[in-house]
Design a protein around this motif. Sequence first.
Motif, PDB file in Angstrom:
ATOM      1  N   LYS A 129      27.713  14.496  12.679  1.00 22.11           N
ATOM      2  CA  LYS A 129      28.984  14.257  11.996  1.00 22.11           C
ATOM      3  C   LYS A 129      29.321  12.769  11.860  1.00 22.11           C
ATOM      4  O   LYS A 129      30.373  12.438  11.295  1.00 22.11           O
ATOM      5  CB  LYS A 129      30.114  14.950  12.762  1.00 22.11           C
ATOM      6  CG  LYS A 129      30.078  16.467  12.694  1.00 22.11           C
ATOM      7  CD  LYS A 129      30.514  16.953  11.319  1.00 22.11           C
ATOM      8  CE  LYS A 129      30.658  18.450  11.270  1.00 22.11           C
ATOM      9  NZ  LYS A 129      31.157  18.925   9.948  1.00 22.11           N
ATOM     10  N   ASP A 131      28.350  10.105  10.088  1.00 21.17           N
ATOM     11  CA  ASP A 131      28.615   9.519   8.764  1.00 21.17           C
ATOM     12  C   ASP A 131      29.934  10.036   8.193  1.00 21.17           C
ATOM     13  O   ASP A 131      30.692   9.274   7.573  1.00 21.17           O
ATOM     14  CB  ASP A 131      27.459   9.824   7.801  1.00 21.17           C
ATOM     15  CG  ASP A 131      26.199   9.043   8.141  1.00 21.17           C
ATOM     16  OD1 ASP A 131      26.306   8.047   8.885  1.00 21.17           O
ATOM     17  OD2 ASP A 131      25.114   9.438   7.668  1.00 21.17           O
ATOM     18  N   GLU A 132      30.212  11.305   8.412  1.00 18.15           N
ATOM     19  CA  GLU A 132      31.465  11.902   7.926  1.00 18.15           C
ATOM     20  C   GLU A 132      32.670  11.272   8.627  1.00 18.15           C
ATOM     21  O   GLU A 132      33.693  10.979   7.993  1.00 18.15           O
ATOM     22  CB  GLU A 132      31.434  13.410   8.173  1.00 18.15           C
ATOM     23  CG  GLU A 132      32.666  14.154   7.708  1.00 18.15           C
ATOM     24  CD  GLU A 132      32.588  15.636   8.028  1.00 18.15           C
ATOM     25  OE1 GLU A 132      33.655  16.245   8.266  1.00 18.15           O
ATOM     26  OE2 GLU A 132      31.465  16.181   8.049  1.00 18.15           O
ATOM     27  N   ASP A 135      33.070   7.663   7.325  1.00 19.20           N
ATOM     28  CA  ASP A 135      33.527   7.678   5.935  1.00 19.20           C
ATOM     29  C   ASP A 135      35.016   8.000   5.864  1.00 19.20           C
ATOM     30  O   ASP A 135      35.764   7.399   5.076  1.00 19.20           O
ATOM     31  CB  ASP A 135      32.721   8.714   5.145  1.00 19.20           C
ATOM     32  CG  ASP A 135      33.156   8.780   3.681  1.00 19.20           C
ATOM     33  OD1 ASP A 135      32.973   7.777   2.963  1.00 19.20           O
ATOM     34  OD2 ASP A 135      33.694   9.829   3.260  1.00 19.20           O
ATOM     35  N   PHE A 136      35.465   8.927   6.692  1.00 15.99           N
ATOM     36  CA  PHE A 136      36.888   9.287   6.732  1.00 15.99           C
ATOM     37  C   PHE A 136      37.734   8.080   7.133  1.00 15.99           C
ATOM     38  O   PHE A 136      38.836   7.875   6.624  1.00 15.99           O
ATOM     39  CB  PHE A 136      37.105  10.432   7.718  1.00 15.99           C
ATOM     40  CG  PHE A 136      38.493  11.013   7.700  1.00 15.99           C
ATOM     41  CD1 PHE A 136      38.765  12.179   7.010  1.00 15.99           C
ATOM     42  CD2 PHE A 136      39.541  10.397   8.374  1.00 15.99           C
ATOM     43  CE1 PHE A 136      40.046  12.722   6.988  1.00 15.99           C
ATOM     44  CE2 PHE A 136      40.824  10.920   8.360  1.00 15.99           C
ATOM     45  CZ  PHE A 136      41.073  12.086   7.666  1.00 15.99           C
ATOM     46  N   SER A 163      39.781   9.986  12.962  1.00 11.01           N
ATOM     47  CA  SER A 163      38.567  10.577  12.404  1.00 11.01           C
ATOM     48  C   SER A 163      37.779  11.345  13.457  1.00 11.01           C
ATOM     49  O   SER A 163      37.197  12.395  13.165  1.00 11.01           O
ATOM     50  CB  SER A 163      37.679   9.476  11.807  1.00 11.01           C
ATOM     51  OG  SER A 163      38.367   8.736  10.840  1.00 11.01           O
ATOM     52  N   GLN A 167      37.829  16.080  14.413  1.00 13.35           N
ATOM     53  CA  GLN A 167      36.627  16.917  14.497  1.00 13.35           C
ATOM     54  C   GLN A 167      36.745  18.007  15.556  1.00 13.35           C
ATOM     55  O   GLN A 167      35.951  18.946  15.580  1.00 13.35           O
ATOM     56  CB  GLN A 167      35.414  16.039  14.828  1.00 13.35           C
ATOM     57  CG  GLN A 167      35.047  15.030  13.760  1.00 13.35           C
ATOM     58  CD  GLN A 167      34.541  15.692  12.487  1.00 13.35           C
ATOM     59  OE1 GLN A 167      33.915  16.749  12.526  1.00 13.35           O
ATOM     60  NE2 GLN A 167      34.828  15.081  11.355  1.00 13.35           N
ATOM     61  N   LYS A 189      44.471  11.486   3.309  1.00 14.46           N
ATOM     62  CA  LYS A 189      43.425  12.149   4.084  1.00 14.46           C
ATOM     63  C   LYS A 189      44.018  12.867   5.293  1.00 14.46           C
ATOM     64  O   LYS A 189      43.601  13.976   5.632  1.00 14.46           O
ATOM     65  CB  LYS A 189      42.378  11.125   4.547  1.00 14.46           C
ATOM     66  CG  LYS A 189      41.492  10.565   3.452  1.00 14.46           C
ATOM     67  CD  LYS A 189      40.503   9.570   4.052  1.00 14.46           C
ATOM     68  CE  LYS A 189      39.567   8.995   3.008  1.00 14.46           C
ATOM     69  NZ  LYS A 189      38.613   8.027   3.609  1.00 14.46           N
ATOM     70  N   THR A 193      43.840  16.869   6.001  1.00  9.13           N
ATOM     71  CA  THR A 193      43.242  17.356   7.241  1.00  9.13           C
ATOM     72  C   THR A 193      44.198  18.280   7.984  1.00  9.13           C
ATOM     73  O   THR A 193      43.808  19.370   8.440  1.00  9.13           O
ATOM     74  CB  THR A 193      42.857  16.172   8.152  1.00  9.13           C
ATOM     75  OG1 THR A 193      41.892  15.365   7.478  1.00  9.13           O
ATOM     76  CG2 THR A 193      42.285  16.660   9.476  1.00  9.13           C
TER      77      THR A 193
END
Length: 248
Positions: A129, A131-132, A135-136, A163, A167, A189, A193
């Motif tokens: 996770k 990179d996700e 990026d967020f 970020s 998760q 964002k 979320t």
Amino acid sequence: MSKPIIEADNLGIRFVRNRRRQLRLREMFIHRGGRQPSASEFWPLRNVSFQIQPGEAVGVIGKNGTGKSTTLRLVAGVLIPDEGSITVRGEVAPLLELSAGFSNDLTGRENVHLVGSLHGLSPSYLKAKFDEIVDFAGEQVQKAIDTPVRHYSSGMKVRLGFSVIAQLQHPILLVDEVMAVGDAEFRKKCYETIERLLAEGRTLVLVSHNENDLTRFCTRGLYMDAGRLKVDGTVREALDAYNNVVRT
């Protein structure tokens, strides 16, 4: 009806203020052998009782210093009550003081793994996770991900912290003014979320001064004043009670 996922019963916590700790060396010398400033105690929260059912979205409303954030920290287990009890039937994803778990000497990349592991995320999950997550957090964080966090702005730390915590699969989401930090893109964002997590059936407890955020996400409101729970009703009822006090 199922058991409440959060249950507070006559909750109270006592803090102690000791002015002596704040004295300079010169002042301590002057007071030596004489009258010393005495410790004093105060209750930022007392006699507070409420129940929150699974899947509820509850806003905690009130002026600064009225016990809102203290309530969230008691739910999160960061603070332990001196009176009463707090029962939490589920793991908590705490979106509060998001940069508090970071080590300033570690890079953003290293802190993602540190904070994630502290909250129970496995190394393999974080790797998948990563990179996700970055990026967020946005372009600024992406560019600085291998830079020590001490060089980050407070906003960058909050974005990276959000970020990571977003998760977590925990059923309870605690949010304390997180959306007040960052630009419009980051807030968008955050909103998306939180809406996704609520749609999944998570329970939300939100501390905010932003009426739009409170009415957007919450159906129920707890209005706090001077460490006491004054209104437990709809979010509109809690906001009206707060606004009446602010206007006077």
